[in-house]
Scaffold this motif. Structure first.
Motif, PDB file in Angstrom:
ATOM      1  N   ASN A   1      25.037  42.980  32.473  1.00  0.00           N
ATOM      2  CA  ASN A   1      24.750  44.082  33.388  1.00  0.00           C
ATOM      3  C   ASN A   1      26.048  44.459  34.111  1.00  0.00           C
ATOM      4  OD1 ASN A   1      23.865  45.847  35.287  1.00  0.00           O
ATOM      5  ND2 ASN A   1      22.339  44.457  36.203  1.00  0.00           N
ATOM      6  N   LYS A   2      26.543  45.642  33.857  1.00  0.00           N
ATOM      7  CA  LYS A   2      27.842  46.032  34.433  1.00  0.00           C
ATOM      8  C   LYS A   2      27.712  46.635  35.832  1.00  0.00           C
ATOM      9  CE  LYS A   2      30.351  46.347  30.163  1.00  0.00           C
ATOM     10  NZ  LYS A   2      30.971  47.180  29.178  1.00  0.00           N
ATOM     11  N   LEU A   3      26.480  46.607  36.340  1.00  0.00           N
ATOM     12  CA  LEU A   3      26.276  46.998  37.735  1.00  0.00           C
ATOM     13  C   LEU A   3      26.306  45.695  38.537  1.00  0.00           C
ATOM     14  CD1 LEU A   3      25.667  49.518  39.460  1.00  0.00           C
ATOM     15  CD2 LEU A   3      23.247  48.945  39.221  1.00  0.00           C
ATOM     16  N   LEU A   4      27.428  45.420  39.173  1.00  0.00           N
ATOM     17  CA  LEU A   4      27.642  44.094  39.772  1.00  0.00           C
ATOM     18  C   LEU A   4      27.187  44.046  41.222  1.00  0.00           C
ATOM     19  CD1 LEU A   4      31.285  43.658  38.427  1.00  0.00           C
ATOM     20  CD2 LEU A   4      29.226  42.645  37.462  1.00  0.00           C
ATOM     21  N   HIS A   5      26.616  42.885  41.626  1.00  0.00           N
ATOM     22  CA  HIS A   5      26.252  42.631  43.026  1.00  0.00           C
ATOM     23  C   HIS A   5      26.499  41.166  43.285  1.00  0.00           C
ATOM     24  CE1 HIS A   5      24.331  46.255  44.617  1.00  0.00           C
ATOM     25  NE2 HIS A   5      24.099  46.529  43.332  1.00  0.00           N
ATOM     26  N   ASN A   6      27.665  40.788  43.783  1.00  0.00           N
ATOM     27  CA  ASN A   6      27.979  39.364  43.912  1.00  0.00           C
ATOM     28  C   ASN A   6      28.801  39.059  45.146  1.00  0.00           C
ATOM     29  OD1 ASN A   6      28.162  40.213  40.826  1.00  0.00           O
ATOM     30  ND2 ASN A   6      27.289  38.166  40.956  1.00  0.00           N
ATOM     31  N   ASN A   7      28.778  37.762  45.525  1.00  0.00           N
ATOM     32  CA  ASN A   7      29.625  37.275  46.628  1.00  0.00           C
ATOM     33  C   ASN A   7      30.553  36.207  46.078  1.00  0.00           C
ATOM     34  OD1 ASN A   7      28.144  38.602  48.753  1.00  0.00           O
ATOM     35  ND2 ASN A   7      26.527  37.125  48.291  1.00  0.00           N
TER      36      ASN A   7
ATOM     37  N   VAL B   1      35.852  45.707  39.901  1.00  0.00           N
ATOM     38  CA  VAL B   1      34.976  46.745  40.471  1.00  0.00           C
ATOM     39  C   VAL B   1      35.407  48.121  39.942  1.00  0.00           C
ATOM     40  CG1 VAL B   1      34.250  47.887  42.607  1.00  0.00           C
ATOM     41  CG2 VAL B   1      34.337  45.400  42.505  1.00  0.00           C
ATOM     42  N   ALA B   2      36.720  48.344  39.873  1.00  0.00           N
ATOM     43  CA  ALA B   2      37.204  49.642  39.369  1.00  0.00           C
ATOM     44  C   ALA B   2      36.721  49.880  37.936  1.00  0.00           C
ATOM     45  CB  ALA B   2      38.733  49.681  39.418  1.00  0.00           C
TER      46      ALA B   2
ATOM     47  N   SER C   1      28.460  49.479  41.795  1.00  0.00           N
ATOM     48  CA  SER C   1      28.754  48.044  41.839  1.00  0.00           C
ATOM     49  C   SER C   1      29.331  47.655  43.190  1.00  0.00           C
ATOM     50  CB  SER C   1      29.770  47.666  40.756  1.00  0.00           C
ATOM     51  OG  SER C   1      29.154  47.659  39.506  1.00  0.00           O
ATOM     52  N   LYS C   2      29.106  46.367  43.532  1.00  0.00           N
ATOM     53  CA  LYS C   2      29.544  45.897  44.855  1.00  0.00           C
ATOM     54  C   LYS C   2      29.874  44.407  44.747  1.00  0.00           C
ATOM     55  CE  LYS C   2      26.890  44.684  48.882  1.00  0.00           C
ATOM     56  NZ  LYS C   2      25.710  44.839  49.684  1.00  0.00           N
ATOM     57  N   ILE C   3      31.055  44.027  45.223  1.00  0.00           N
ATOM     58  CA  ILE C   3      31.415  42.604  45.300  1.00  0.00           C
ATOM     59  C   ILE C   3      31.873  42.318  46.723  1.00  0.00           C
ATOM     60  CG2 ILE C   3      32.974  40.778  44.499  1.00  0.00           C
ATOM     61  CD1 ILE C   3      33.072  42.038  41.783  1.00  0.00           C
TER      62      ILE C   3
ATOM     63  N   LEU D   1      29.983  36.053  38.262  1.00  0.00           N
ATOM     64  CA  LEU D   1      29.747  37.505  38.135  1.00  0.00           C
ATOM     65  C   LEU D   1      29.015  37.842  36.841  1.00  0.00           C
ATOM     66  CD1 LEU D   1      33.172  39.155  39.162  1.00  0.00           C
ATOM     67  CD2 LEU D   1      31.319  38.432  40.617  1.00  0.00           C
ATOM     68  N   GLY D   2      28.858  36.830  35.981  1.00  0.00           N
ATOM     69  CA  GLY D   2      28.162  37.072  34.703  1.00  0.00           C
ATOM     70  C   GLY D   2      29.098  37.208  33.524  1.00  0.00           C
ATOM     71  N   PHE D   3      30.411  37.081  33.733  1.00  0.00           N
ATOM     72  CA  PHE D   3      31.330  37.102  32.581  1.00  0.00           C
ATOM     73  C   PHE D   3      31.001  35.899  31.703  1.00  0.00           C
ATOM     74  CE2 PHE D   3      33.746  39.870  35.289  1.00  0.00           C
ATOM     75  CZ  PHE D   3      34.554  40.610  34.446  1.00  0.00           C
TER      76      PHE D   3
END
Ligand SMILES: O=C(O)C1=C[C@@H](OP(=O)(O)O)[C@@H](O)[C@H](O)C1
Ligand SMILES: C=C(OP(=O)(O)O)C(=O)O
Length: 409
Positions: free
Chosen positions: A10-16, A227-228, A234-236, A402-404
């Motif tokens: 999922n390339k829509l990222l939401h992570n800390n 993010v770019a 997307s948000k980190i 991040l899921g990579f």
């Protein structure tokens, strides 16, 4: 270790992500702590470079091996030169023996230090016999590395008469010099930087003071790039950062707006958001104040299919590898149209991005980390991926958060 790296499904990222302390601030703080034991440090970097610095500072006599750590090499040169009774040989990796120290050694010798070269004139390994330095004025070229200047400034308050430096020529990597002076101010050392002159007053002792190291902005650059290269929305969130950073690489906040990334502070976290796709097809940056993010930016531009012209890169040739040559070779393998000189890099448009290219990293942590975000666009291999430990040992683990998908091959 060779890694195969591919993008999160999922390339829509939401992570800390929690990043440890800046290696630049850490290695300065450690040196100051060795001079003034009343200093305590919080959020120290867990990097190899901070570890070799800590080990080096404990050695009284014999060989000090600082591996690939430029700051440790330069800062410990000033430290040992001014420590009466200590006698060491300061050395490092093969690459470290190719990174110049002549400007610093000559400045210290002019102040009365006893330093000699063990192999090649101007390069480590160097033999240092610590002495009490009483002279307090010296001039040195400022256009090769700011680390020479920071090295002198860090020992300056411990010298009987303080120090007055005259910087000759165009001053490079200025924010790193200002970082050193800001840390001196935090421990109560008077200093000034006007025109080409820096003055530091002597300070025999300091009161109890706690230095809180801000997390590393150079490490943050890889998340800016991710993010770019991700989808809008997307948000980190990264911690722990300060709004008034001492680190020049915090310029990322401004620079990455060109790539559609907005930065917001919330407490001690920074939130990176991809708010839009880039409006322009070309960027032009002078990175003489932020050389360590040049690789990140070049790869971001290539990943976004943008043109770029980066200037102020004259220090890149003497870093962990010749970064201009390394970028030229590796980006060309991916299909980029790239030209470099000894201080500039230009990316022109190309309609190719090859898949599953093996990126060579040349013992340079930033080669591995700068290319990793490109996996958002094409799967790739990273050779000798363990190099990241120089500044960011948890890098691959954090990318997995991040899921990579990274597989040792
Ligand atoms: O003082 C420092 O902490 C640093 C200064 C910079 O070097 P130069 O001044 O040689 O450009 C930078 O590239 C390096 O990673 C860290
Ligand atoms: C240039 C770097 O480090 P150093 O000069 O301290 O080895 C870096 O971390 O990019």
């Amino acid at each position: 270790m060779k890694l195969h790296l591919s993008a999160p499904s999922n390339k829509l990222l939401h992570n800390n992500i929690q990043i440890t302390g800046s290696k630049s601030e850490s290695n300065r703080s450690l040196l100051l702590q060795a001079l003034y034991p009343n200093i305590s440090i919080e959020n120290l970097s867990n990097s190899d470079d901070a570890e070799v610095m800590q080990k080096g500072l404990k050695i009284e006599n014999g060989v000090v091996d600082i591996h690939h750590a430029g700051t440790a090499m330069r800062f410990l040169t000033g430290y040992f030169a001014s420590q009466e009774g200590k006698e060491v040989t300061l050395t490092g990796s093969q690459r470290m023996t190719e990174r110049p120290v002549k400007v610093l050694v000559e400045a210290l010798q002019n102040l009365g230090a006893e330093i000699s070269y063990e192999k090649n004139d101007g390069y480590p390994p160097i033999r240092i016999k610590g002495k009490k330095l009483v002279k307090s004025q010296v001039s040195l070229p400022a256009n090769i590395s700011s680390q020479y200047i920071s090295s002198l400034l860090l020992i300056a308050p411990s010298l009987q008469n303080g120090l007055e430096l005259e910087l000759v020529g165009k001053i490079t990597s200025v924010p790193y010099i200002k970082m050193t002076l800001a840390l001196l101010s935090q421990i109560g050392v008077e200093n000034s930087f006007e025109g080409n002159t820096i003055k530091v007053s002597p300070k025999p002792s300091v009161e109890n003071v706690n230095l809180v190291v801000e997390s590393d902005w150079s490490s943050a650059s890889y998340y800016y790039s991710i993010v770019a290269l991700s989808e809008v929305g997307s948000k980190i969130t990264l911690s722990a950062y300060k709004n008034n950073s001492l680190q020049g690489d915090s310029a990322l906040q401004e620079l990455y707006t060109e790539f559609g990334v907005e930065t917001q502070f919330k407490g001690n976290s920074v939130i990176l958001r991809k708010t839009e796709n880039p409006k322009e097809q070309k960027v032009q940056f002078d990175l003489s104040n932020a050389p360590d993010i040049a690789q990140t930016i070049a790869v971001t531009c290539f990943g976004l299919g943008m043109e770029c012209h980066l200037t102020g890169l004259h220090t890149l040739k003497i870093k962990e590898t010749d970064r201009l040559e390394a970028l030229h070779t590796e980006l060309s393998k991916l299909g980029a149209n790239i030209t470099v000189t000894d201080k500039e890099l230009t990316l022109s448009l190309s309609d190719t991005m090859h898949t599953d290219i093996a990126i060579d990293t040349y013992n340079d942590h930033r080669m591995a980390m700068a290319f990793a975000p490109l996996a958002m666009k094409v799967p790739l291999f990273v050779n000798d991926a363990g190099v990241v430990s120089k500044s960011y040992p948890d890098f691959w683990k954090d990318l997995e958060k991040l899921g990579f998908v990274s597989k040792s091959v």
